[in-house]
Design an enzyme around this catalytic site. Sequence first.
Site, PDB file in Angstrom:
ATOM      1  N   ASP A 105       0.868  -1.181   0.000  1.00  0.00           N
ATOM      2  CA  ASP A 105       0.000   0.000   0.000  1.00  0.00           C
ATOM      3  C   ASP A 105       0.907   1.234   0.000  1.00  0.00           C
ATOM      4  O   ASP A 105       1.435   1.613  -1.036  1.00  0.00           O
ATOM      5  CB  ASP A 105      -0.927  -0.078   1.220  1.00  0.00           C
ATOM      6  N   PHE A 154      -9.993  -0.542  -0.290  1.00  0.00           N
ATOM      7  CA  PHE A 154      -9.736  -1.460   0.818  1.00  0.00           C
ATOM      8  C   PHE A 154     -10.300  -2.832   0.458  1.00  0.00           C
ATOM      9  O   PHE A 154     -11.475  -2.956   0.146  1.00  0.00           O
ATOM     10  CB  PHE A 154     -10.358  -0.952   2.123  1.00  0.00           C
ATOM     11  N   ASP A 161      -7.704  -8.882   5.994  1.00  0.00           N
ATOM     12  CA  ASP A 161      -8.798  -8.794   6.958  1.00  0.00           C
ATOM     13  C   ASP A 161      -9.444  -7.418   7.044  1.00  0.00           C
ATOM     14  O   ASP A 161      -8.862  -6.408   6.628  1.00  0.00           O
ATOM     15  CB  ASP A 161      -8.271  -9.117   8.356  1.00  0.00           C
TER      16      ASP A 161
HETATM   17  P1  XMP Z   1       1.749  -0.386   3.761  1.00  0.00           P
HETATM   18  O1  XMP Z   1       0.973   0.908   3.758  1.00  0.00           O
HETATM   19  O2  XMP Z   1       2.704  -0.472   4.886  1.00  0.00           O
HETATM   20  O3  XMP Z   1       0.607  -1.425   4.030  1.00  0.00           O
HETATM   21  O4  XMP Z   1       2.339  -0.707   2.405  1.00  0.00           O
HETATM   22  C1  XMP Z   1       0.828  -2.760   4.030  1.00  0.00           C
HETATM   23  C2  XMP Z   1      -0.027  -3.414   5.073  1.00  0.00           C
HETATM   24  O5  XMP Z   1      -1.237  -2.688   5.303  1.00  0.00           O
HETATM   25  C3  XMP Z   1      -2.326  -3.555   5.355  1.00  0.00           C
HETATM   26  N1  XMP Z   1      -3.260  -3.190   4.255  1.00  0.00           N
HETATM   27  C4  XMP Z   1      -4.446  -3.745   4.026  1.00  0.00           C
HETATM   28  N2  XMP Z   1      -5.098  -4.726   4.680  1.00  0.00           N
HETATM   29  N3  XMP Z   1      -6.883  -4.549   3.148  1.00  0.00           N
HETATM   30  C5  XMP Z   1      -6.322  -5.118   4.226  1.00  0.00           C
HETATM   31  O6  XMP Z   1      -6.922  -6.023   4.788  1.00  0.00           O
HETATM   32  C6  XMP Z   1      -6.305  -3.555   2.449  1.00  0.00           C
HETATM   33  O7  XMP Z   1      -6.854  -3.071   1.463  1.00  0.00           O
HETATM   34  C7  XMP Z   1      -5.013  -3.133   2.923  1.00  0.00           C
HETATM   35  N4  XMP Z   1      -4.135  -2.198   2.492  1.00  0.00           N
HETATM   36  C8  XMP Z   1      -3.089  -2.257   3.325  1.00  0.00           C
HETATM   37  C9  XMP Z   1      -1.777  -4.947   5.214  1.00  0.00           C
HETATM   38  O8  XMP Z   1      -1.596  -5.493   6.495  1.00  0.00           O
HETATM   39  C10 XMP Z   1      -0.431  -4.763   4.570  1.00  0.00           C
HETATM   40  O9  XMP Z   1       0.514  -5.748   4.909  1.00  0.00           O
END
Ligand code: XMP
Length: 184
Positions: A105, A154, A161
């Site tokens: 993300d 999301f 989850d």
């Molecule tokens: P970053 O922002 O660190 O995010 O790249 C990575 C972690 O954020 C969580 N994440 C999500 N979890 N649906 C989810 O269930 C989503 O759409 C989502 N986007 C980010 C996830 O834990 C990931 O490892």
Amino acid sequence: MHPMRQDLEEVLLTEEQIRHRLDDLAMEIQRDYAEKDLTLVAILTGSVMFIADLLRRLPMQLRLDYVGVSSYHGETRSTGELILTKALKLDVRDRDVLVVDDILDTGLTLVNIRAMLQKLQPQSVKFCTFLEKDIPHRENFQADYVGFHIPNKFVVGYGLDYRERYRNLPYVGTLRPEAIAAKL
Ligand code: XMP
């Protein structure tokens, strides 16, 4: 129909799409690491289904470890805070490490993991993420292997989850507003 389907607004990736993509992804990884001694490091908890499905497609010798990080606290957006909940057990010094995560993300999680791993002096570190969100601003980070690129929404299922639910849904979708509002 899966009982959780009624909570979904839209199915983004079906089980069949996931199966086919994983076949190709595993072949790519197998080819790149054929002559190497691979250590897979899975990031819990979101990568559980992905790592299991990837593992069974990788026929070469390898080792598996995992780290636990938590960045989401029951919300549908990142707080920017990272908590290490499970440290690495295997020695990765001079090893070829492939980090396996559920979704890229903002990149904050993997930037932190990269810094943590580099201190352990591995031979190489690469990153494989099941999903990559199409977002305008990302940390200085690029994954080496990506399962699917998805829109900036999301998503739940296939390990991902919402408030610790929906991880067991075998495919990926977005939640209906009613399901997000409902406090299970
Ligand atoms: P970053 O922002 O660190 O995010 O790249 C990575 C972690 O954020 C969580 N994440 C999500 N979890 N649906 C989810 O269930 C989503 O759409 C989502 N986007 C980010 C996830 O834990 C990931 O490892």
